[in-house]
Design a protein around this motif. Structure first.
Motif, short mmCIF file in Angstrom:
data_model
loop_
_atom_site.label_atom_id
_atom_site.label_comp_id
_atom_site.label_asym_id
_atom_site.label_seq_id
_atom_site.Cartn_x
_atom_site.Cartn_y
_atom_site.Cartn_z
N GLN A 94 -32.76 -33.39 36.88
CA GLN A 94 -32.60 -34.78 36.49
C GLN A 94 -33.68 -35.22 35.51
OE1 GLN A 94 -32.15 -37.32 39.98
NE2 GLN A 94 -29.96 -37.32 39.58
N VAL A 95 -34.91 -34.79 35.77
CA VAL A 95 -36.00 -35.15 34.86
C VAL A 95 -35.80 -34.50 33.50
CG1 VAL A 95 -38.48 -34.89 34.44
CG2 VAL A 95 -37.66 -35.64 36.68
N TYR A 96 -35.42 -33.23 33.49
CA TYR A 96 -35.22 -32.53 32.22
C TYR A 96 -34.08 -33.14 31.41
CZ TYR A 96 -33.57 -29.02 28.94
OH TYR A 96 -33.12 -28.39 27.80
N PHE A 97 -32.90 -33.31 32.05
CA PHE A 97 -31.74 -33.81 31.31
C PHE A 97 -31.87 -35.29 30.98
CE2 PHE A 97 -29.71 -30.06 33.34
CZ PHE A 97 -29.33 -29.43 32.17
N GLY A 98 -32.69 -36.01 31.73
CA GLY A 98 -32.88 -37.42 31.45
C GLY A 98 -34.04 -37.74 30.55
N THR A 99 -34.84 -36.73 30.18
CA THR A 99 -35.98 -36.97 29.31
C THR A 99 -35.91 -36.09 28.05
OG1 THR A 99 -37.31 -35.37 30.58
CG2 THR A 99 -37.47 -37.68 31.21
N GLN A 100 -36.38 -34.86 28.14
CA GLN A 100 -36.42 -34.00 26.95
C GLN A 100 -35.04 -33.78 26.35
OE1 GLN A 100 -35.45 -30.74 26.08
NE2 GLN A 100 -36.87 -30.31 24.42
N HIS A 101 -34.07 -33.46 27.19
CA HIS A 101 -32.72 -33.19 26.72
C HIS A 101 -32.08 -34.46 26.13
CE1 HIS A 101 -29.02 -30.74 26.76
NE2 HIS A 101 -28.40 -31.87 27.06
N ALA A 102 -32.20 -35.57 26.86
CA ALA A 102 -31.63 -36.84 26.39
C ALA A 102 -32.29 -37.30 25.10
CB ALA A 102 -31.77 -37.90 27.48
N ARG A 103 -33.60 -37.14 25.03
CA ARG A 103 -34.35 -37.57 23.84
C ARG A 103 -33.85 -36.84 22.60
NH1 ARG A 103 -38.91 -36.73 25.95
NH2 ARG A 103 -39.31 -34.64 25.14
N MET A 104 -33.64 -35.53 22.73
CA MET A 104 -33.18 -34.74 21.60
C MET A 104 -31.78 -35.16 21.16
SD MET A 104 -32.62 -30.61 21.45
CE MET A 104 -31.49 -30.65 22.86
N TYR A 105 -30.90 -35.37 22.13
CA TYR A 105 -29.52 -35.70 21.79
C TYR A 105 -29.36 -37.11 21.24
CZ TYR A 105 -27.05 -31.49 22.88
OH TYR A 105 -26.56 -30.21 22.81
N MET A 106 -30.13 -38.05 21.75
CA MET A 106 -30.07 -39.40 21.19
C MET A 106 -30.59 -39.42 19.76
SD MET A 106 -30.95 -42.01 24.34
CE MET A 106 -32.43 -41.16 24.92
N ALA A 107 -31.59 -38.57 19.48
CA ALA A 107 -32.15 -38.52 18.13
C ALA A 107 -31.15 -37.94 17.14
CB ALA A 107 -33.43 -37.69 18.13
N ILE A 108 -30.52 -36.80 17.49
CA ILE A 108 -29.59 -36.19 16.54
C ILE A 108 -28.30 -37.01 16.43
CG2 ILE A 108 -30.52 -33.87 16.86
CD1 ILE A 108 -28.31 -33.22 18.74
N ASN A 109 -27.94 -37.73 17.50
CA ASN A 109 -26.78 -38.61 17.40
C ASN A 109 -27.07 -39.78 16.47
OD1 ASN A 109 -24.06 -39.56 18.52
ND2 ASN A 109 -25.37 -41.29 19.03
N LEU A 110 -28.31 -40.32 16.56
CA LEU A 110 -28.71 -41.41 15.68
C LEU A 110 -28.70 -40.99 14.22
CD1 LEU A 110 -29.85 -44.32 15.48
CD2 LEU A 110 -32.13 -43.33 15.67
N LEU A 111 -29.03 -39.72 13.97
CA LEU A 111 -29.04 -39.20 12.61
C LEU A 111 -27.65 -38.82 12.12
CD1 LEU A 111 -32.22 -36.91 12.84
CD2 LEU A 111 -32.04 -39.16 11.72
N GLY A 112 -26.66 -38.91 12.99
CA GLY A 112 -25.29 -38.61 12.59
C GLY A 112 -24.95 -37.14 12.57
N VAL A 113 -25.76 -36.33 13.25
CA VAL A 113 -25.48 -34.89 13.32
C VAL A 113 -24.53 -34.63 14.48
CG1 VAL A 113 -26.51 -32.61 13.63
CG2 VAL A 113 -27.77 -34.38 12.40
#
Length: 247
Positions: free
Chosen positions: A10-29
């Motif tokens: 939960q900590v991994y998917f809710g922090t490092q993993h989520a952070r990466m995916y929100m960033a690349i989604n924001l960039l439109g990738v």
């Protein structure tokens, strides 16, 4: 306190993993993670069906890439999904992360510099840079960097969890520290370990692009391996490729 795989996942998917995916989604990738994605069956059938990707361990990467080539967009949903992790040992969790890292190494050379984006390594870099440029105390800068990172991760986890956490702040802190410190061990084992992974009791030898080159017997086999059939397309080289996170 139970620091098993449930809290770590939960900590991994809710922090490092989520952070990466929100960033690349924001960039439109285009982005996808195989364990929690929804793709219309008609879109999958249009690119050859699931069997067309059975030769690859990172089948979600190639499936999403082929679907995106048809003009479809894959985006992160605005509504958080409920995590349903099982309760396993810390070793089981680290083995899973090592397997994921090995797959990323065969999909992108950027995987080799992933350790630089971790909280502790970036804190060291921030301390050295600010000490050199501004003559700030490197230890103070590094400590503040880690503290700010920790607070931001807790906020992100609350957002992705959609409410209060199912464990205490102290348990979060312990799980967070285990995740952050174990990341360097995971990278080291993935970079220096053999080109094989264990999946459902079978040992697979990884080829280029996570293609399965061979199958080795395992005494710990608990179930039959998934069928490997038709080889998919070659590794994409487009600058708008999908960032893979495999299951």
């Amino acid at each position: 306190m139970n620091t098993d795989d449930f809290f770590l996942s939960q900590v991994y998917f809710g922090t490092q993993h989520a952070r990466m995916y929100m960033a690349i989604n924001l960039l439109g990738v285009n982005c996808v993670t195989g364990m929690s994605c929804l793709i219309r069956k008609a879109c999958i059938d249009q690119v050859g069906g699931l069997k067309a990707f059975g030769r690859y361990i990172a089948e979600d990467y190639y499936l999403a890439y082929e679907v995106s080539k048809q003009g479809f967009k894959l985006r992160v949903a605005p509504t958080p999904a409920q995590q349903n992790s099982g309760n396993y040992s810390i070793k089981s969790w680290t083995d899973r992360m090592i397997r994921w890292c090995k797959l990323r190494m065969r999909l992108s050379p950027l995987a080799y510099i992933e350790p630089l984006q971790e909280s502790f390594s970036s804190a060291i870099l921030a301390g050295l840079v600010t000490n050199y440029l501004l003559e700030w105390n490197a230890l103070v800068v590094g400590a503040c960097h880690i503290l700010l990172w920790f607070i931001c991760d807790y906020i992100i986890l609350r957002i992705t969890q959609g409410g209060p956490l199912p464990f205490s702040k102290f348990e979060f802190a312990v799980a967070w520290l285990i995740r952050e410190l174990s990341s360097f061990y995971i990278y080291f084992k993935a970079f220096t370990g053999p080109a094989t992974i264990t999946w459902r009791g079978k040992i697979y030898r990884l080829g280029s692009g996570t293609r399965v080159d061979g199958l080795h017997s395992s005494s710990s086999s608990q179930s039959s391996a998934p069928t490997l059939t038709v080889e998919s397309s070659s590794i994409p080289t487009s600058s708008n490729s999908i960032l893979p996170v495999t299951g």
